[in-house]
Design an enzyme around this catalytic site. Structure first.
Site, PDB file in Angstrom:
ATOM      1  N   ASP A  59       0.711  -1.231  -0.261  1.00  0.00           N
ATOM      2  CA  ASP A  59       0.198  -0.145  -0.016  1.00  0.00           C
ATOM      3  C   ASP A  59       1.013   0.958   0.259  1.00  0.00           C
ATOM      4  O   ASP A  59       0.413   2.782   0.978  1.00  0.00           O
ATOM      5  CB  ASP A  59      -1.165  -0.016   1.012  1.00  0.00           C
ATOM      6  N   LYS A  62       2.099   2.297  -5.243  1.00  0.00           N
ATOM      7  CA  LYS A  62       2.751   1.701  -6.670  1.00  0.00           C
ATOM      8  C   LYS A  62       1.642   2.175  -7.611  1.00  0.00           C
ATOM      9  O   LYS A  62       2.321   2.190  -8.418  1.00  0.00           O
ATOM     10  CB  LYS A  62       2.858   0.435  -6.009  1.00  0.00           C
ATOM     11  N   GLY A  86      -4.256  -4.007  -4.486  1.00  0.00           N
ATOM     12  CA  GLY A  86      -5.483  -3.270  -4.008  1.00  0.00           C
ATOM     13  C   GLY A  86      -4.349  -2.064  -4.935  1.00  0.00           C
ATOM     14  O   GLY A  86      -3.755  -1.156  -4.180  1.00  0.00           O
ATOM     15  N   HIS A  87      -4.324  -1.510  -6.477  1.00  0.00           N
ATOM     16  CA  HIS A  87      -3.521  -0.771  -7.069  1.00  0.00           C
ATOM     17  C   HIS A  87      -4.600   0.485  -7.081  1.00  0.00           C
ATOM     18  O   HIS A  87      -5.176  -0.133  -7.945  1.00  0.00           O
ATOM     19  CB  HIS A  87      -2.904  -1.049  -7.976  1.00  0.00           C
ATOM     20  N   GLN A 270       1.906  -5.915  -3.986  1.00  0.00           N
ATOM     21  CA  GLN A 270       2.186  -6.248  -1.776  1.00  0.00           C
ATOM     22  C   GLN A 270       3.820  -5.681  -1.856  1.00  0.00           C
ATOM     23  O   GLN A 270       4.292  -4.465  -2.650  1.00  0.00           O
ATOM     24  CB  GLN A 270       2.377  -7.966  -1.987  1.00  0.00           C
TER      25      GLN A 270
END
Ligand code: IMP
Length: 481
Positions: A59, A62, A86-87, A270
């Site tokens: 988080d 990225k 989760g991007h 990640q």
């Protein structure tokens, strides 16, 4: 939506799959038309192949950085994880959270690759594609899926939840998406791969192997979980037929395109401290989230990685359980969470927040060979009078300057802080490096010195424009799209 009708694609792939390994489709398939014309490419300076790697516990932002620099690349390739990622990408007033599809999909003419190192949940992939398509984006025309990637199945999710439930207070705090069990099946050599989906008998045989293992575990745990295996097999066959035109030997594809002069952005999911080998085991994910994952998760040689950029938040967060030495549990930590909007992009869970940990960032820089670090969310620290920075750990009477392998020792470590003066000025609208307050530049310099890596860019808000480049750094040219 699909370039071939399902039965047609299935017929082609059934005949192709008689030869193993699956041969690549001919070069004239629509997939290859999406790369920018070579003539145009030659007029541009060649961008090196760059990896974007999370330097903390995920988080770090990225998604924004990948989105920012993608225009300079022809290909964006994901190499690890699954829909646990989760991007978040902001487009105007729209917030888009991508879990499986690389953020590069939002840029026209960029080929997005899902590598062999991924675990792909068919339902999640198709649901996500639908959301992206609703923005008027051609997802499938720009996506190549590895024939070697593993398929995440309904019972993996059931196993993930069962395993967490059984662990009680020792749980990992997984995303509950079945990622770990799918990689377990992979390592145990009973996994189902994308290439298997093209042959019904193979689906049935592989599901049978997985099912026997799953049911033995359920019997051992004394639980029953209903999985409709026949419906799963039918759904997998139909999914295989639908994605067939997009399935490739992506290592061969990447090799061919790189030889042709195209540049690849390797998009990590990640982060290093969640890496299966180098993270805070066992509180990690089940894939190689560090630089090693690029090589194993895409099938590209190390010589094709020209640079590595670490993404590091100006403070530290973590979701799930496990050590977080700089965690601040009081209202100060709460204020960081609120200002930073620190809630999981995948699960919505509140993230644990703490101060910048230079031991962590230094460790990541060493493991990944960071050429530069992008410091994100600097603006979250704007109101602070003083900002503690962790420069080392205290373990009983000893000072530690590195991360111990023993999780029990790590859990006992307390941070040694040095305080840096805050700037107490809003930075969100600043666009020039020298316009950053002197104290903010001092904070950045302190971090750069402690980590031993330059900081070519800081992010001071979720929008693409909210980024400030230090043109005096070597790696800044990689980040100017
Ligand atoms: P899993 O990947 O779902 O097995 O979860 C293992 C650990 O990795 C848990 O602590 C999760 O919270 C964490 N994790 C997985 N994906 C992400 C991510 O994208 N960002 C931050 N943490 C993650």
């Amino acid at each position: 939506m699909w370039s071939l009708k399902a039965p047609e694609a299935l017929a082609i792939f059934r005949s192709l799959s008689l030869q193993c390994p699956l041969p690549p489709l001919p070069d004239c398939t629509p997939l290859d038309f999406h790369l920018k014309p070579k003539a145009l490419r030659k007029t541009l300076p060649k961008m090196p192949n760059i990896a974007i790697i999370g330097g903390q516990w995920g988080d770090e932002g990225k998604g924004k950085i990948v989105d920012l620099i993608t225009p300079a690349f022809e290909i964006v390739a994901r190499f690890n994880g699954g829909h646990n990622a989760g991007h978040t990408v902001i487009r105007g007033d729209r917030k888009l959270v991508l879990h499986l599809i690389p953020s590069g999909i939002l840029h026209e003419g960029v080929l997005c690759v899902l590598g062999p190192g991924l675990v792909i949940d068919p339902v999640a992939l198709e649901a996500e594609a639908k959301v992206v398509e609703s923005l008027g984006i051609d997802v499938w025309g720009n996506l190549a899926i590895s024939d070697r990637a593993h398929v995440l199945l309904p019972h993996h999710r059931a196993l993930d939840l069962m395993s967490e439930e059984r662990k009680g207070s020792a749980r990992i705090g997984t995303t509950g998406r079945g990622i770990g069990p799918c990689y377990e099946d992979k390592a145990a050599r009973r996994g189902l791969r994308i290439c298997d989906l093209l042959i019904r008998d193979r689906i049935d045989a592989k599901l049978q192997g997985s099912r026997e293992h799953f049911e033995a575990l359920c019997r051992g745990y004394g639980v029953t979980r209903d999985i409709d295996w026949a419906a799963t097999a039918d759904a997998l066959e139909a999914f295989g037929a639908r994605i067939a035109p997009r399935v490739r030997d992506v290592a061969a594809l990447l090799h061919r395109e790189m030889v042709g002069g195209y540049s690849v952005l390797y998009e990590g999911a990640q982060a290093t401290l969640l890496d299966l080998d180098h993270g805070t085991y066992p509180f990690v994910t089940s894939s190689s989230a560090g630089i090693g994952g690029v090589v194993t998760g895409l099938g590209v040689p190390p010589s094709r990685i020209d640079g590595v950029i670490g993404i590091v938040k100006a403070y530290t967060t973590r979701v799930g359980t496990g050590p977080l030495p700089t965690e601040v549990k009081d209202e100060v930590g709460e204020a960081l969470r609120e200002r930073g909007g620190e809630y999981g992009a995948t699960t919505g869970r509140p993230r644990r927040c703490g101060w910048f940990d230079a031991v962590v960032a230094r460790y990541s820089a060493r493991v990944n060979g960071f050429d530069g670090i992008v410091l994100t969310k600097l603006d979250v620290l704007d109101p602070l009078e003083e900002i503690p920075v962790c420069v080392g750990y205290r373990y009983r009477n000893t000072r530690l300057d590195d991360i111990p392998a023993d999780i029990g020792i790590y859990e006992e470590c307390t941070p040694i802080y040095e305080n840096v003066k805050g700037w107490k000025t809003p930075t969100g609208d600043i666009r020039e490096w020298l316009d950053l307050p002197q104290e903010a530049r001092d904070y950045i310099k302190k971090i750069s010195d402690l980590v031993g890596v330059e900081v070519p860019l800081v992010s001071i808000g979720p929008d693409r424009e909210a980024s400030v480049i230090d043109n005096n750094t070597r790696t800044s040219s990689w980040l100017r799209a």
